[in-house]
Motif scaffolding. Structure first.
Motif, short mmCIF file in Angstrom:
data_model
loop_
_atom_site.label_atom_id
_atom_site.label_comp_id
_atom_site.label_asym_id
_atom_site.label_seq_id
_atom_site.Cartn_x
_atom_site.Cartn_y
_atom_site.Cartn_z
N ILE A 277 -2.58 2.06 -7.35
CA ILE A 277 -3.48 3.15 -7.00
C ILE A 277 -4.77 2.95 -7.78
O ILE A 277 -4.75 2.78 -9.01
N ALA A 278 -5.88 2.88 -7.05
CA ALA A 278 -7.17 2.61 -7.69
C ALA A 278 -8.22 3.57 -7.18
O ALA A 278 -8.09 4.11 -6.08
N LYS A 279 -9.24 3.79 -8.01
CA LYS A 279 -10.38 4.63 -7.60
C LYS A 279 -11.11 3.91 -6.48
O LYS A 279 -11.34 2.71 -6.56
N ALA A 280 -11.51 4.68 -5.47
CA ALA A 280 -12.29 4.07 -4.38
C ALA A 280 -13.68 3.78 -4.88
O ALA A 280 -14.22 4.55 -5.69
N LYS A 281 -14.25 2.70 -4.42
CA LYS A 281 -15.61 2.33 -4.89
C LYS A 281 -16.65 2.97 -3.98
O LYS A 281 -16.45 3.04 -2.78
N HIS B 283 -7.79 -7.67 -5.62
CA HIS B 283 -9.24 -7.57 -5.42
C HIS B 283 -9.90 -7.12 -6.72
O HIS B 283 -9.37 -6.25 -7.40
N LYS C 147 -1.80 -0.84 4.98
CA LYS C 147 -2.37 0.30 5.72
C LYS C 147 -2.05 0.24 7.21
O LYS C 147 -2.00 1.25 7.88
N ASP D 123 -12.38 -5.18 -7.12
CA ASP D 123 -12.66 -3.73 -7.07
C ASP D 123 -11.41 -2.93 -7.43
O ASP D 123 -11.50 -1.89 -8.08
N ILE D 124 -10.27 -3.41 -6.96
CA ILE D 124 -9.01 -2.70 -7.24
C ILE D 124 -8.67 -2.83 -8.72
O ILE D 124 -8.19 -1.90 -9.35
N TYR E 86 0.83 -1.20 0.00
CA TYR E 86 0.00 0.00 0.00
C TYR E 86 0.87 1.25 0.00
O TYR E 86 0.50 2.30 -0.52
N GLY F 223 -10.98 -0.50 -10.58
CA GLY F 223 -10.72 0.92 -10.34
C GLY F 223 -9.28 1.32 -10.64
O GLY F 223 -8.84 2.42 -10.30
#
Ligand SMILES: Nc1nc2c(ncn2[C@@H]2O[C@H](COP(=O)(O)OP(=O)(O)OP(=O)(O)O)[C@@H](O)[C@H]2O)c(=O)[nH]1
Ligand SMILES: [Mg+2]
Length: 385
Positions: free
Chosen positions: A381-385, A347, A322, A349-350, A314, A353
């Motif tokens: 680095i990915a957009k947060a969902k 993930h 984190k 989602d990652i 991260y 995004g």
């Protein structure tokens, strides 16, 4: 879960369960007679990788597996099955239904026994014959599974007009083959487009190709401790291990008699007799003709299966997640996969995004098509969902 699942197959008494027990640290039935194992065993073993924490000068905190003196032990699934004999596919011995436990393995170790039934040490040539006999049985099992219910399948297909790729994807679903693998096989080899017209020979050829190109079978010679002229076997291309030693090492480590699984240094707890046994094993490994099982597993995964190990983080400067855990994950990926694939592996989602990635060593920005390299440390680095 690990994407790697390695099966241990071979003749009865080859030492499959001894090896399984040593690498998974679990107790299973071991016996000096054929067909000790009657049901498949399933457990977790490890491949090795040099941990990037060495470069950081800080100790890592693996979420799964462990790290020993800078060597990362990355979990992989291991399956031990009953012994295979000639004719297993026709129901001899334990038959071959148990082989179904190998249906979704990513590689198979064909564990060879240098000791013949009349207690002689087999020559390299004799061992090759033994190895081929086991491999024939594995292909027979695959072929019979692949060919089962063929008529029913053909009747269904003749009404639907699907491509060969789709037909194979359905027919070989039991083996968990990926679309990409099937596509590769039919591009590289010639198969009759209409699968309903496949003769037995074509079914067998398809099985043999899957077992060599998609699910490699790797020969490993066991009981190296009983072979005097190991170098002769190494020259003939054999990889030699000793499951007996591996099991002793595992037990010695658990009893605190040696410092680590890799470094066979006796501790003060070991008595003189134990120290002597440890020294003997160490000398055998130092001779170079016998390998440790993690190194064999690592070679299978990296060389035969063409995989790499990647460390997603991260924070690209501290190489942590984190919560501050250093290098928490070591993921086994296919050579050729890219930064976006890694994002999806972490993930969905990652992956969806995905914006960009950062190389933890050079701090360079990496696009989604950046081809991952072995031992890369990568921040996504990915957009947060
Ligand atoms: N000397 C020596 N003996 C071994 C080694 N590995 C296994 N053995 C012995 O070989 C015998 C068979 O071991 P198992 O692990 O039960 O063999 P298996 O291949 O699982 O046998 P089945 O389940 O019957 O197919 C046992 O007596 C083991 O102690 C080894 O590396 N060296
Ligand atoms: Mg067994």
């Amino acid at each position: 879960m690990s994407t790697i699942k390695i099966g241990i197959a071979g003749r009865p008494n080859a030492g499959k369960s001894t090896l399984f027990s040593a690498i998974t640290g679990t107790m299973v039935a071991i016996g000096n007679y054929a067909f000790t194992t009657t049901q498949p065993n399933d457990g977790i073993g490890f491949m090795n990788s040099i941990c990037p924490h060495n470069e950081l000068g800080k100790i890592c905190n693996p979420r799964r597996g462990r790290c020993e003196n800078g060597t990362r032990f990355i979990p992989v699934e291991i399956i031990d099955v009953p012994g295979l004999i000639e004719g297993s596919s026709e129901g001899k011995g334990m038959g071959n239904m148990f082989m179904d436990a190998l249906r979704d393995t990513t590689a198979i170790i064909n564990l060879l026994d240098p000791v013949s039934e009349d207690k002689k040490i087999l020559s390299p040539e004799e061992l090759v014959k033994d190895a081929e006999a086991t491999e024939r049985e594995i292909i027979n099992w695959f072929t019979s599974r692949f060919s089962s219910d063929w008529d029913k399948f053909s009747r269904k297909l003749s009404q639907s007009h699907i491509t060969l790729e789709e037909a194979l994807l359905q027919k070989a679903a039991f083996f968990n083959l990926k679309q990409k693998d099937i596509r590769e096989i039919i591009l590289k080899h010639h198969f009759t487009e209409d699968i309903t017209k496949w003769a037995d020979e074509e079914k067998r050829e398809f099985s043999a190709i899957v077992m060599s190109e998609i699910r490699p079978t790797i020969r490993v010679l066991n009981k190296g401790d009983l072979i005097e002229n190991r170098d002769n076997y190494v020259e003939q291309g054999f990889t030699i291990i000793s499951s007996d030693y591996e099991l002793s090492i595992e037990r010695a480590f658990n009893a605190g008699l040696i410092e680590g699984i890799r470094s066979l240094k006796a501790t003060e707890k070991a008595n003189p007799k134990q120290k002597e046994a440890i020294l003997r094993m160490e000398a055998d490994y130092k001779s170079g003709s016998m390998l440790r099982i993690f190194d064999v597993l690592t070679n299978i995964i990296k060389k035969n299966m063409n995989k790499i190990v990647v460390y997603p983080v991260y924070d690209e400067t501290k190489w942590c997640d984190k919560d501050g855990n250093i290098l928490p994950d070591a993921l086994i990926m296919a050579n050729g996969q890219n930064a976006e694939d890694l994002a999806f592996e972490v993930h969905t989602d990652i992956g969806e995004g995905f914006i960009r990635a950062i190389n933890g060593r050079t701090k360079m920005i990496l696009g989604r098509n950046y081809e991952l390299k072995d031992s890369d440390v990568v921040r996504i680095i990915a957009k947060a969902k």
